[in-house]
Design a protein around this motif. Structure first.
Motif, mmCIF file in Angstrom:
data_model
loop_
_atom_site.group_PDB
_atom_site.id
_atom_site.type_symbol
_atom_site.label_atom_id
_atom_site.label_comp_id
_atom_site.label_asym_id
_atom_site.label_seq_id
_atom_site.Cartn_x
_atom_site.Cartn_y
_atom_site.Cartn_z
ATOM 1 N N ALA A 12 67.037 68.663 12.174
ATOM 2 C CA ALA A 12 67.582 67.319 12.016
ATOM 3 C C ALA A 12 68.953 67.203 12.668
ATOM 4 C CB ALA A 12 67.667 66.959 10.536
ATOM 5 N N TRP A 13 69.708 68.288 12.665
ATOM 6 C CA TRP A 13 71.035 68.274 13.297
ATOM 7 C C TRP A 13 70.918 67.938 14.780
ATOM 8 C CZ3 TRP A 13 74.658 73.138 13.787
ATOM 9 C CH2 TRP A 13 75.967 72.718 14.068
ATOM 10 N N LYS A 14 69.848 68.384 15.428
ATOM 11 C CA LYS A 14 69.655 68.077 16.848
ATOM 12 C C LYS A 14 69.662 66.563 17.082
ATOM 13 C CE LYS A 14 66.479 71.999 17.092
ATOM 14 N NZ LYS A 14 65.072 72.378 17.271
ATOM 15 N N VAL A 15 68.981 65.834 16.218
ATOM 16 C CA VAL A 15 68.886 64.388 16.370
ATOM 17 C C VAL A 15 70.237 63.744 16.099
ATOM 18 C CG1 VAL A 15 67.680 62.313 15.593
ATOM 19 C CG2 VAL A 15 66.451 64.496 15.724
ATOM 20 N N ARG A 16 70.928 64.217 15.088
ATOM 21 C CA ARG A 16 72.266 63.689 14.793
ATOM 22 C C ARG A 16 73.222 63.960 15.951
ATOM 23 N NH1 ARG A 16 74.604 66.556 10.629
ATOM 24 N NH2 ARG A 16 76.326 65.093 10.869
ATOM 25 N N LEU A 62 57.590 54.653 13.117
ATOM 26 C CA LEU A 62 57.966 55.935 12.537
ATOM 27 C C LEU A 62 57.712 57.053 13.533
ATOM 28 C CD1 LEU A 62 56.238 55.328 9.085
ATOM 29 C CD2 LEU A 62 58.664 54.961 9.630
ATOM 30 N N LEU A 63 58.628 58.008 13.565
ATOM 31 C CA LEU A 63 58.520 59.103 14.530
ATOM 32 C C LEU A 63 58.919 60.405 13.850
ATOM 33 C CD1 LEU A 63 57.981 59.781 17.531
ATOM 34 C CD2 LEU A 63 60.418 59.380 17.966
ATOM 35 N N ALA A 64 58.070 61.418 13.969
ATOM 36 C CA ALA A 64 58.332 62.733 13.385
ATOM 37 C C ALA A 64 58.559 63.761 14.477
ATOM 38 C CB ALA A 64 57.161 63.155 12.495
ATOM 39 N N GLU A 65 59.106 64.895 14.087
ATOM 40 C CA GLU A 65 59.360 66.062 14.933
ATOM 41 C C GLU A 65 60.619 65.883 15.798
ATOM 42 O OE1 GLU A 65 57.929 68.987 14.808
ATOM 43 O OE2 GLU A 65 56.394 68.440 13.365
ATOM 44 N N SER A 66 61.424 66.934 15.806
ATOM 45 C CA SER A 66 62.710 66.871 16.502
ATOM 46 C C SER A 66 62.538 66.701 18.011
ATOM 47 C CB SER A 66 63.542 68.124 16.210
ATOM 48 O OG SER A 66 62.882 69.303 16.635
ATOM 49 N N ALA A 67 61.601 67.408 18.622
ATOM 50 C CA ALA A 67 61.438 67.319 20.072
ATOM 51 C C ALA A 67 61.043 65.913 20.490
ATOM 52 C CB ALA A 67 60.405 68.329 20.555
ATOM 53 N N ALA A 68 60.119 65.301 19.740
ATOM 54 C CA ALA A 68 59.699 63.943 20.057
ATOM 55 C C ALA A 68 60.847 62.962 19.880
ATOM 56 C CB ALA A 68 58.520 63.546 19.162
ATOM 57 N N SER A 69 61.636 63.146 18.833
ATOM 58 C CA SER A 69 62.769 62.252 18.583
ATOM 59 C C SER A 69 63.817 62.386 19.677
ATOM 60 C CB SER A 69 63.384 62.564 17.216
ATOM 61 O OG SER A 69 62.452 62.324 16.178
ATOM 62 N N ALA A 164 68.332 71.177 21.814
ATOM 63 C CA ALA A 164 67.260 71.827 21.061
ATOM 64 C C ALA A 164 67.610 73.281 20.741
ATOM 65 C CB ALA A 164 65.954 71.759 21.840
ATOM 66 N N LEU A 165 68.258 73.953 21.683
ATOM 67 C CA LEU A 165 68.598 75.369 21.495
ATOM 68 C C LEU A 165 69.879 75.572 20.705
ATOM 69 C CD1 LEU A 165 66.989 77.879 22.778
ATOM 70 C CD2 LEU A 165 66.392 75.661 23.759
ATOM 71 N N TYR A 166 70.690 74.539 20.589
ATOM 72 C CA TYR A 166 72.033 74.730 20.035
ATOM 73 C C TYR A 166 72.070 75.110 18.551
ATOM 74 C CZ TYR A 166 76.685 73.646 18.291
ATOM 75 O OH TYR A 166 77.893 73.717 17.646
ATOM 76 N N PRO A 167 71.465 74.345 17.613
ATOM 77 C CA PRO A 167 71.730 74.620 16.201
ATOM 78 C C PRO A 167 71.429 76.043 15.753
ATOM 79 C CG PRO A 167 70.784 72.450 16.421
ATOM 80 C CD PRO A 167 70.668 73.108 17.771
ATOM 81 N N TYR A 168 70.241 76.555 16.053
ATOM 82 C CA TYR A 168 69.905 77.880 15.535
ATOM 83 C C TYR A 168 70.601 78.997 16.302
ATOM 84 C CZ TYR A 168 66.948 75.663 12.188
ATOM 85 O OH TYR A 168 66.520 74.893 11.127
ATOM 86 N N THR A 169 71.041 78.714 17.539
ATOM 87 C CA THR A 169 71.925 79.663 18.212
ATOM 88 C C THR A 169 73.267 79.690 17.499
ATOM 89 O OG1 THR A 169 70.848 79.257 20.339
ATOM 90 C CG2 THR A 169 73.031 80.253 20.400
#
Length: 219
Positions: A12-16, A62-69, A164-169
């Motif tokens: 969710a942080w990716k979208v924010r 409505l839209l689900a999944e971080s990559a799609a968002s 997409a790669l940032y948060p968990y890195t």
């Protein structure tokens, strides 16, 4: 536009992050896994996947999944490349993140920092650590090849693949993996944090990304 998330969700942080970089107004509905909000019938009726992030657009779609968002919000902006091959590369790295990068890093963060229910010497922890280090080594090689001011697949401007790669890195140290061993990646993390519009994981508290106790977190 409403973002359904949880307080600690890296996806969710990716979208924010993207909404902040684009200056898009975003209202948050922060749910609780412990309270069972993701199993609530009302939530599941809207979002059958039962996961966050989930977006509710102004027109009710409505839209689900971080990559799609990320891809939806980035259209017609510098965050989504115009070159078809670069677009394909972005999708490849985003797939890599979900399949090989995020899973071990998320498990290490969860088990060693958040739940603290595992020993660092356990076979599953050692396996996740090896997988995470391999994924970070691949990311490091790509970023090192891009040069000190380059991005994952683009030269002058980051793309949604970077987000997409940032948060968990960023969370890797919570799982016992120092980014000091990955200098190009470490520098890339800092560049993203300095990009105008950056949104910390916990609003108003940019130094709390590694918080592990609810008592530490803002209300």
């Amino acid at each position: 536009m409403i973002l359904y998330d949880t307080r600690r969700s890296g996806n969710a942080w990716k979208v924010r992050l993207l909404a902040g970089f684009l200056g898009l107004p975003l209202r948050r509905r922060t749910l609780s896994i412990d309270r069972g909000d993701l199993r609530d019938p009302g939530f599941l009726q809207k979002f059958p996947f039962g996961q966050v992030p989930a977006l509710e657009l102004e027109d009710g779609r409505l839209l689900a999944e971080s990559a799609a968002s990320l891809q939806f919000l980035a259209r017609d902006t510098p965050w989504w490349p115009t070159n078809p091959f670069a677009q394909a590369q972005a999708l490849a790295w985003m797939s890599f993140e979900q399949e090989r990068h995020m899973p071990p890093l998320a498990q290490l963060r969860l088990r060693l920092a958040l739940h603290r229910d595992a020993d660092p010497g356990e076979p599953r922890i050692l396996s996740w650590s090896a997988q995470a280090r391999h994924a970070l080594a691949l990311l490091e090689r790509q970023l090192a090849g891009a040069g000190p001011s380059g991005w994952l697949i683009t030269a002058d401007h980051p793309s949604i693949a970077d987000l997409a790669l940032y948060p968990y890195t960023r969370f890797a140290p919570m799982g016992g993996i120092s980014l000091d061993a990955y200098p190009a990646t470490n520098a890339w993390v800092d560049r993203i944090r300095q990009w105008p519009g950056y949104q910390p994981l916990f609003p108003g508290q940019p130094d709390m990304d590694f918080a592990t106790s609810e008592a530490e977190l803002p209300a």
